[in-house]
Design a protein around this motif. Structure first.
Motif, PDB file in Angstrom:
ATOM      1  N   VAL A   1       0.826  -1.206   0.000  1.00 47.36           N
ATOM      2  CA  VAL A   1       0.000   0.000   0.000  1.00 47.36           C
ATOM      3  C   VAL A   1       0.862   1.258   0.000  1.00 47.36           C
ATOM      4  O   VAL A   1       0.556   2.234  -0.687  1.00 47.36           O
ATOM      5  N   THR A   2       1.951   1.226   0.763  1.00 50.42           N
ATOM      6  CA  THR A   2       2.804   2.416   0.857  1.00 50.42           C
ATOM      7  C   THR A   2       3.743   2.557  -0.332  1.00 50.42           C
ATOM      8  O   THR A   2       4.352   3.608  -0.505  1.00 50.42           O
ATOM      9  N   GLY A   3       3.888   1.501  -1.141  1.00 53.99           N
ATOM     10  CA  GLY A   3       4.758   1.566  -2.303  1.00 53.99           C
ATOM     11  C   GLY A   3       6.194   1.168  -2.017  1.00 53.99           C
ATOM     12  O   GLY A   3       7.032   1.158  -2.914  1.00 53.99           O
ATOM     13  N   VAL A   4       6.506   0.828  -0.781  1.00 55.82           N
ATOM     14  CA  VAL A   4       7.864   0.443  -0.420  1.00 55.82           C
ATOM     15  C   VAL A   4       8.257  -0.862  -1.104  1.00 55.82           C
ATOM     16  O   VAL A   4       9.374  -1.012  -1.586  1.00 55.82           O
ATOM     17  N   ARG A   5       7.316  -1.795  -1.173  1.00 58.39           N
ATOM     18  CA  ARG A   5       7.608  -3.087  -1.794  1.00 58.39           C
ATOM     19  C   ARG A   5       8.008  -2.898  -3.256  1.00 58.39           C
ATOM     20  O   ARG A   5       8.952  -3.527  -3.737  1.00 58.39           O
ATOM     21  N   GLY A   6       7.339  -2.026  -3.962  1.00 53.58           N
ATOM     22  CA  GLY A   6       7.670  -1.770  -5.363  1.00 53.58           C
ATOM     23  C   GLY A   6       9.077  -1.235  -5.529  1.00 53.58           C
ATOM     24  O   GLY A   6       9.806  -1.624  -6.435  1.00 53.58           O
ATOM     25  N   ARG A   7       9.454  -0.326  -4.636  1.00 53.24           N
ATOM     26  CA  ARG A   7      10.816   0.223  -4.692  1.00 53.24           C
ATOM     27  C   ARG A   7      11.855  -0.845  -4.394  1.00 53.24           C
ATOM     28  O   ARG A   7      12.907  -0.890  -5.030  1.00 53.24           O
ATOM     29  N   ILE A  42      11.530  -4.082  -4.925  1.00 55.29           N
ATOM     30  CA  ILE A  42      11.583  -4.981  -6.084  1.00 55.29           C
ATOM     31  C   ILE A  42      12.394  -4.341  -7.201  1.00 55.29           C
ATOM     32  O   ILE A  42      13.210  -4.997  -7.849  1.00 55.29           O
ATOM     33  N   TYR A  43      12.198  -3.040  -7.428  1.00 52.91           N
ATOM     34  CA  TYR A  43      12.942  -2.330  -8.462  1.00 52.91           C
ATOM     35  C   TYR A  43      14.438  -2.365  -8.158  1.00 52.91           C
ATOM     36  O   TYR A  43      15.253  -2.614  -9.049  1.00 52.91           O
ATOM     37  N   GLU A  44      14.805  -2.129  -6.908  1.00 49.03           N
ATOM     38  CA  GLU A  44      16.222  -2.162  -6.525  1.00 49.03           C
ATOM     39  C   GLU A  44      16.800  -3.565  -6.687  1.00 49.03           C
ATOM     40  O   GLU A  44      17.938  -3.723  -7.132  1.00 49.03           O
ATOM     41  N   LEU A  45      16.040  -4.592  -6.327  1.00 44.18           N
ATOM     42  CA  LEU A  45      16.513  -5.963  -6.499  1.00 44.18           C
ATOM     43  C   LEU A  45      16.687  -6.315  -7.976  1.00 44.18           C
ATOM     44  O   LEU A  45      17.613  -7.041  -8.344  1.00 44.18           O
ATOM     45  N   GLN A  46      15.813  -5.799  -8.827  1.00 40.46           N
ATOM     46  CA  GLN A  46      15.945  -6.048 -10.261  1.00 40.46           C
ATOM     47  C   GLN A  46      17.208  -5.381 -10.791  1.00 40.46           C
ATOM     48  O   GLN A  46      17.925  -5.954 -11.605  1.00 40.46           O
ATOM     49  N   ASN A  47      17.488  -4.163 -10.331  1.00 41.85           N
ATOM     50  CA  ASN A  47      18.713  -3.487 -10.753  1.00 41.85           C
ATOM     51  C   ASN A  47      19.939  -4.246 -10.273  1.00 41.85           C
ATOM     52  O   ASN A  47      20.916  -4.390 -11.009  1.00 41.85           O
ATOM     53  N   LEU A  48      19.886  -4.727  -9.041  1.00 39.48           N
ATOM     54  CA  LEU A  48      21.002  -5.472  -8.482  1.00 39.48           C
ATOM     55  C   LEU A  48      21.233  -6.776  -9.232  1.00 39.48           C
ATOM     56  O   LEU A  48      22.363  -7.116  -9.576  1.00 39.48           O
ATOM     57  N   SER A  49      20.164  -7.494  -9.546  1.00 44.24           N
ATOM     58  CA  SER A  49      20.310  -8.766 -10.236  1.00 44.24           C
ATOM     59  C   SER A  49      20.708  -8.559 -11.697  1.00 44.24           C
ATOM     60  O   SER A  49      21.347  -9.426 -12.302  1.00 44.24           O
ATOM     61  N   GLY A  50      20.377  -7.416 -12.268  1.00 43.63           N
ATOM     62  CA  GLY A  50      20.753  -7.133 -13.647  1.00 43.63           C
ATOM     63  C   GLY A  50      22.231  -6.873 -13.804  1.00 43.63           C
ATOM     64  O   GLY A  50      22.804  -7.078 -14.868  1.00 43.63           O
ATOM     65  N   THR A  51      22.880  -6.434 -12.730  1.00 41.17           N
ATOM     66  CA  THR A  51      24.317  -6.150 -12.785  1.00 41.17           C
ATOM     67  C   THR A  51      25.150  -7.316 -12.296  1.00 41.17           C
ATOM     68  O   THR A  51      26.376  -7.243 -12.305  1.00 41.17           O
ATOM     69  N   PHE A  52      24.511  -8.389 -11.856  1.00 39.83           N
ATOM     70  CA  PHE A  52      25.226  -9.551 -11.340  1.00 39.83           C
ATOM     71  C   PHE A  52      25.812 -10.351 -12.475  1.00 39.83           C
ATOM     72  O   PHE A  52      25.143 -10.690 -13.443  1.00 39.83           O
ATOM     73  N   LEU A  53      27.105 -10.652 -12.375  1.00 39.22           N
ATOM     74  CA  LEU A  53      27.777 -11.449 -13.398  1.00 39.22           C
ATOM     75  C   LEU A  53      28.250 -12.751 -12.766  1.00 39.22           C
ATOM     76  O   LEU A  53      28.867 -12.754 -11.697  1.00 39.22           O
TER      77      LEU A  53
END
Length: 58
Positions: free
Chosen positions: A36-42, A44-55
């Motif tokens: 509801v507060t939108g924290v979960r979305g943020r 998830i977005y940060e985790l997606q960025n982190l996993s996108g840079t993982f090699l």
């Protein structure tokens, strides 16, 4: 080995079922508040960025 382990684990869960139910309800309430507060979305977005840079090393 397997059936005995499962049986003992289920016995433990049955013995503490009230605590398991309360913990599950608390997690659902917390997740709902984060959504509801939108924290979960943020998060998830940060985790997606982190996993996108993982090699992988291989």
């Amino acid at each position: 080995m397997g059936p005995g382990w499962v049986s003992s684990a289920l016995t433990l869960v049955r013995r503490h079922i009230r605590i398991v139910n309360i913990a599950g309800a608390a997690m659902l309430i917390i997740l709902g508040l984060l959504m509801v507060t939108g924290v979960r979305g943020r998060w998830i977005y940060e985790l997606q960025n982190l996993s996108g840079t993982f090699l992988t090393p291989i």
